[in-house]
Write a protein that holds these residues in place. Structure first.
Motif, PDB file in Angstrom:
ATOM      1  N   ALA A   7      -5.223 -17.050  -5.499  1.00 34.29           N
ATOM      2  CA  ALA A   7      -4.355 -17.958  -4.737  1.00 34.29           C
ATOM      3  C   ALA A   7      -5.022 -19.322  -4.632  1.00 34.29           C
ATOM      4  O   ALA A   7      -6.243 -19.435  -4.716  1.00 34.29           O
TER       5      ALA A   7
ATOM      6  N   LYS B 242     -12.436 -13.585   2.099  1.00 33.02           N
ATOM      7  CA  LYS B 242     -11.991 -12.279   2.602  1.00 33.02           C
ATOM      8  C   LYS B 242     -11.113 -11.553   1.580  1.00 33.02           C
ATOM      9  O   LYS B 242     -11.245 -10.355   1.380  1.00 33.02           O
ATOM     10  N   PHE B 243     -10.192 -12.308   0.933  1.00 30.41           N
ATOM     11  CA  PHE B 243      -9.241 -11.638   0.034  1.00 30.41           C
ATOM     12  C   PHE B 243      -9.697 -11.629  -1.434  1.00 30.41           C
ATOM     13  O   PHE B 243      -8.914 -11.374  -2.332  1.00 30.41           O
TER      14      PHE B 243
ATOM     15  N   ILE C 120       4.415 -17.381   4.474  1.00 31.91           N
ATOM     16  CA  ILE C 120       2.972 -17.216   4.710  1.00 31.91           C
ATOM     17  C   ILE C 120       2.447 -18.033   5.896  1.00 31.91           C
ATOM     18  O   ILE C 120       1.506 -17.637   6.562  1.00 31.91           O
TER      19      ILE C 120
ATOM     20  N   LEU D  80      -3.397 -18.978   9.265  1.00 29.00           N
ATOM     21  CA  LEU D  80      -2.582 -19.920   8.481  1.00 29.00           C
ATOM     22  C   LEU D  80      -1.555 -20.635   9.359  1.00 29.00           C
ATOM     23  O   LEU D  80      -1.277 -21.817   9.145  1.00 29.00           O
ATOM     24  N   ALA D  81      -1.017 -19.919  10.356  1.00 26.75           N
ATOM     25  CA  ALA D  81      -0.063 -20.564  11.268  1.00 26.75           C
ATOM     26  C   ALA D  81      -0.760 -21.686  12.032  1.00 26.75           C
ATOM     27  O   ALA D  81      -0.204 -22.790  12.173  1.00 26.75           O
TER      28      ALA D  81
ATOM     29  N   GLN E 118       1.801 -11.097   8.642  1.00 25.16           N
ATOM     30  CA  GLN E 118       0.782 -10.671   7.693  1.00 25.16           C
ATOM     31  C   GLN E 118       1.505 -10.031   6.534  1.00 25.16           C
ATOM     32  O   GLN E 118       2.482  -9.300   6.703  1.00 25.16           O
TER      33      GLN E 118
ATOM     34  N   THR F  34      -4.209  -5.843   5.459  1.00 28.42           N
ATOM     35  CA  THR F  34      -4.858  -6.595   6.520  1.00 28.42           C
ATOM     36  C   THR F  34      -5.833  -5.698   7.290  1.00 28.42           C
ATOM     37  O   THR F  34      -6.914  -6.133   7.649  1.00 28.42           O
TER      38      THR F  34
ATOM     39  N   GLY G  87      -3.830 -12.475  11.610  1.00 29.16           N
ATOM     40  CA  GLY G  87      -2.623 -13.080  11.020  1.00 29.16           C
ATOM     41  C   GLY G  87      -2.227 -14.368  11.704  1.00 29.16           C
ATOM     42  O   GLY G  87      -1.064 -14.763  11.656  1.00 29.16           O
TER      43      GLY G  87
ATOM     44  N   ILE H 104      -0.888 -13.583  -3.948  1.00 28.10           N
ATOM     45  CA  ILE H 104       0.231 -13.458  -2.989  1.00 28.10           C
ATOM     46  C   ILE H 104       1.526 -13.248  -3.779  1.00 28.10           C
ATOM     47  O   ILE H 104       1.777 -13.951  -4.761  1.00 28.10           O
TER      48      ILE H 104
ATOM     49  N   GLY I 285      -9.143  -6.876   7.874  1.00 20.72           N
ATOM     50  CA  GLY I 285      -9.266  -7.363   9.257  1.00 20.72           C
ATOM     51  C   GLY I 285      -8.560  -8.678   9.447  1.00 20.72           C
ATOM     52  O   GLY I 285      -7.955  -9.212   8.512  1.00 20.72           O
TER      53      GLY I 285
ATOM     54  N   ALA J  75     -10.176 -17.063   1.637  1.00 17.70           N
ATOM     55  CA  ALA J  75     -10.424 -16.964   0.202  1.00 17.70           C
ATOM     56  C   ALA J  75     -11.518 -15.918  -0.058  1.00 17.70           C
ATOM     57  O   ALA J  75     -11.379 -15.069  -0.941  1.00 17.70           O
TER      58      ALA J  75
END
Ligand code: ADP
Length: 606
Positions: free
Chosen positions: A595, A510-511, A548, A570-571, A554, A560, A567, A540, A564, A508
Motif C-alpha cells: 500500500a 505493522k501490516f 479506509i 487513519l481517521a 477496520q 486486525t 482502527g 488493501i 492489534g 506500514a
C-alpha cells in the motif's frame, strides 16, 4: 412537469382542430353540392316548363290551322253557301269551348269588278242590311269579309272589310294565295278592337280557297283560280290564355316576337306581374328563347323565370345548410375539445401521482439508506467497543500474569528480569492504547484549525523515521527513508503532524511481514510538502479503499486482531491533515500487493 403540461395542451387541441377542419370542409362540400344540384334542378325545371309551353303553343297553332282546313273543306263542299249555312257550321264547332282564343272563323271573298253590286244585293238578302265594302277602292279586284261567325257585335265591325288594303294583312293574303298553305299575318290590331286599356294586338291566319274542282300547281294558276280565304282572327293574349292557365301566378313570363326581336314587333307579353327589382336578381333568373313557325311566320318566344319560379327553388336553403353545417362542426369541436381536455387533465393528474409516487419511493430509499448506515454505524461502534475492550484487556492480562509470577519466592533473577520487562512492555502498550483513545477524543472534538506555528517538516520527518526504525528492525522489515527537503516549513501543529507521520509509518511496518520493505519519502511538490509511505505489505482490497479513512473502521477484524490496533489511526490522521488544509490518499494494487499513502500539506513559502 411543465414540459408535460405543454405537450398535453398541444395534444388537447390537435384532434379537435383536425375534426373541426374536416367537418368545415365537409360542410363546404355538402353546401356546394347542394347549391349545384339545386341549380341543376332549377335548370331542368325551367327547361321542362319552357318545353311544355313551347309545345302547347305549337299544338295550338296546329289546331287552328286544322280548324281552318276544316272550314275550307266545308266551304268547298257546300254548293249553296250562304250566311246561315256558314253560321250553322261555325256554331257546330263550339269555338268558345273547343278552341279557346279563336275569335271566330271568317270567309273572305275575291270580288271581281262588276260583282260588287250583286254581292251587296246578296248580302242584303242574307240579312246584312247595311253591308258595305270598305274602304272604298277603285282597283280592279277587291276582297271583302262576307261572313264572320259567331256574328257578335265586335265581329260585325269587320263585315265588308277589304283586308288587302292593309299592308300586314295583304302580305299574309298573298303568301297564302301563292303557297296554297295557311299564312299568318304579322302583328295587327283587329278591327274589332276598340281603343282603350283592354286593346290587344292580334294576328290572322289565312287559308286560300281555289275554284272548286281545280288543283292549281303553278303560281299563275293559283292566282287565277283564287276565290277567297277562310281565316281566323286572333287576339294574342286570349290566344295564349289556355297555354298558361293562370298567367298571374305562372312561373315563367313570355314575350313573343314576330319576325325579329324588336319591341314594336312584340305580339304578346305576359310578364306584367314581375316586380321591378326582379330582373336584378340575376342569380335566380333563368332565360331561354325558342323559335316557332306559325303558318309561315317565324315567332321568337323569349322565356324568363318569375318570382313564383324562384320561390319553388331550393337554392334559397343553401345559407341555412351552410350555417347548420358550421354550427354542427362547432358543436363537434366543442365536445371533442371538452373530452380531450378532460382526458388531458386526467393524464396530468396521473403523471402528478406518478411523480409523487416516485418521490415517495426516493424518500423511502433514502430513509432505508440512512437507516442502513445508522445501523452500520451502530454495528461499527459495537465492534469498536469490542475491539477496544479486547485491546485493553490483552496487555492487562499479560501484566496480571507476569505479576503473579513475580510474587513467587523462588524466582531466578533471569526470570524476574524477564517478568519485569514484560510488565513494562505491556504497561507501555496499555499506555499507548489509552493515549490513542484520548488523542482521538481530543482531536476529533476539535472543529477549528489548531494554533499554527512554523514547523520544519524535515525535522518532524526525521523524528518519525527514527521512531519507526527500531520496531522495523525488530520485525525484520527493511526501512528506507529518502528526503529531498531542506528547511521546508509548513504552518501547523507540530505534535499533530507527528501523530500523522507516526500513524502511517507504524501501520506500514505493522501490516508488512518480516522480509518486507517500508519506504518513507519526503519532497516538495507543486507548492506542497509531500510525504509518501510505501510498503510491500498485505495491501488493501479495492472495496475497502473508499472507507479506509472512516472512523471505527477496520478492514478485517480477524486481521486486525492479529496485528492489534483500535482502527482510529487513519481517521485521526485524515482529520489532522484536513485541519491543515491538506490531503491524504491511499493507493493499493490489491490484497498482498502493498500500500502507498500520500500526504500533501501546503508549503509555507518564506
Ligand atoms: P489500526 O491500525 O489501529 O487498526 P488504523 O486506522 O491505523 O487503525 O488503520 C485502519 C485499518 O486500515 C487497519 O486495520 C488496516 O486494515 C488498514 N491499513 C492501514 N494501513 C495499512 C497498510 N499500510 N497496509 C495495509 N492495510 C492498512
Amino acid at each position: 412537469m411543465s414540459d408535460l403540461t405543454g405537450k398535453l395542451k398541444n395534444s388537447v387541441l390537435k384532434l379537435p382542430l383536425l375534426i373541426l377542419v374536416v367537418s368545415v370542409l365537409v360542410t363546404i362540400g355538402i353546401t356546394y353540392n347542394f347549391y349545384q344540384s339545386s341549380k341543376n334542378k332549377d335548370t331542368v325545371r325551367f327547361n321542362n316548363e319552357v318545353a311544355g309551353i313551347q309545345s302547347k303553343i305549337e299544338n295550338k297553332v296546329d289546331l287552328c290551322v286544322a280548324l281552318l282546313k276544316g272550314g275550307r273543306g266545308f266551304v268547298e263542299s257546300t254548293d249553296n253557301l250562304n250566311r246561315q249555312t256558314f253560321a250553322n257550321y261555325v256554331k257546330s264547332l263550339e269555338l268558345s269551348v273547343n278552341y279557346v282564343g279563336v275569335q271566330g272563323i271568317g270567309y273572305n271573298k275575291i270580288i271581281l269588278p262588276g260583282e260588287k253590286e250583286s254581292l251587296e244585293a246578296q248580302m242584303k238578302d242574307e240579312g246584312y242590311t247595311d253591308f258595305k265594302l270598305f274602304p272604298e277602292s277603285a282597283g280592279s279586284a277587291q276582297q271583302a269579309i262576307i261572313y264572320l261567325e259567331p256574328l257578335n257585335e265586335k265581329n260585325k265591325k269587320a263585315i265588308g272589310f277589304d283586308m288587302s288594303t292593309e299592308k300586314n294583312r295583304r302580305e299574309a293574303l298573298e303568301r297564302a294565295r301563292d303557297t296554297g298553305n295557311a299564312a299568318a299575318s304579322a302583328k295587327i290590331f283587329l278591327l274589332q278592337e276598340e281603343e282603350g286599356s283592354d286593346r290587344q294586338s292580334g294576328f290572322l291566319i289565312y287559308l286560300p280557297i281555289y275554284k272548286s274542282g281545280s288543283s292549281p300547281l303553278t303560281l299563275a294558276d293559283k292566282r287565277q283560280n283564287l276565290i277567297g280565304y277562310i281565316y281566323s282572327p286572333f287576339r294574342s293574349r286570349d290566344f295564349l290564355a289556355d297555354v298558361q292557365e293562370d298567367a298571374s301566378n305562372s312561373n315563367v313570363a313570355l314575350k313573343i316576337y314576330d319576325g325579329d326581336r324588336t319591341s314594336e314587333n312584340i305580339l304578346i307579353q305576359t310578364d306584367q306581374s314581375q316586380p321591378a327589382n326582379f330582373s336584378e336578381q340575376i342569380e335566380s333568373k333563368y332565360e331561354a328563347q325558342g323559335d316557332l313557325n306559325v303558318a309561315g311566320r317565324n315567332w321568337i318566344i323569349s322565356y324568363s323565370s318569375l318570382p313564383a319560379f324562384a320561390a319553388q327553388s331550393s337554392v334559397g336553403w343553401t345559407p341555412l345548410i351552410f350555417l347548420s353545417g358550421m354550427m354542427f362542426s362547432l358543436l363537434i369541436f366543442g365536445t371533442t375539445y371538452w373530452e380531450a381536455s378532460a382526458r388531458a387533465e386526467m393524464q396530468k393528474i396521473a403523471a402528478e401521482l406518478f411523480e409523487l409516487e416516485k418521490q415517495k419511493q426516493n424518500l423511502l430509499e433514502k430513509e432505508q439508506t440512512a437507516r442502513q448506515s445508522a445501523e452500520q454505524a451502530n454495528k461499527t461502534k459495537d465492534e469498536f467497543i469490542a475491539v477496544v475492550s479486547h485491546e485493553l484487556r490483552t496487555p492487562l492480562n499479560a501484566i496480571a500474569g507476569w505479576a503473579r509470577i513475580l510474587r513467587a519466592e523462588d524466582l531466578s533473577s533471569g526470570t524476574r528480569k524477564l517478568a519485569l520487562e514484560k510488565v513494562d512492555k505491556n504497561l507501555r502498550l496499555q499506555t499507548k492504547l489509552i493515549e490513542e483513545l484520548l488523542e482521538y477524543s481530543q482531536i476529533i472534538s476539535e472543529e477549528v484549525s489548531p494554533e499554527k506555528k512554523p514547523v520544519f517538516f524535515s525535522e518532524v520527518f526525521e523524528f518519525a523515521c527514527q521512531q519507526i526504525s527500531e520496531p522495523a528492525r525488530d520485525k525484520n522489515v527493511e526501512f528506507v527513508k529518502q528526503s529531498e527537503l531542506n528547511g521546508h516549513i509548513i504552518l501547523g501543529d507540530e505534535e499533530k503532524i507527528k501523530i500523522v507521520l507516526n500513524n502511517l509509518l507504524s501501520n506500514a511496518v505493522k501490516f508488512t511481514d518480516a522480509g518486507g520493505r517500508v519506504e518513507a519519502i519526503a519532497k516538495a511538490n507543486n507548492g506542497n510538502i509531500q510525504m509518501i509511505v510505501k510498503d510491500t505489505g498485505k495491501g488493501i482490497s479495492p472495496q475497502y479503499i473508499p472507507h479506509i479513512f472512516e472512523i471505527f473502521n477496520q478492514h478485517d477484524n480477524s486481521t486486525t486482531r492479529a496485528y492489534g490496533g483500535l482502527g482510529l489511526g487513519l481517521a485521526i490522521s485524515n482529520h489532522i491533515v484536513k485541519l491543515h488544509n491538506g490531503t491524504i490518499e491511499v493507493k493499493s494494487r490489491g490484497e498482498g500487493k502493498g500500500a502507498t499513502f500520500i500526504v500533501n500539506l501546503p508549503h509555507q513559502i518564506q
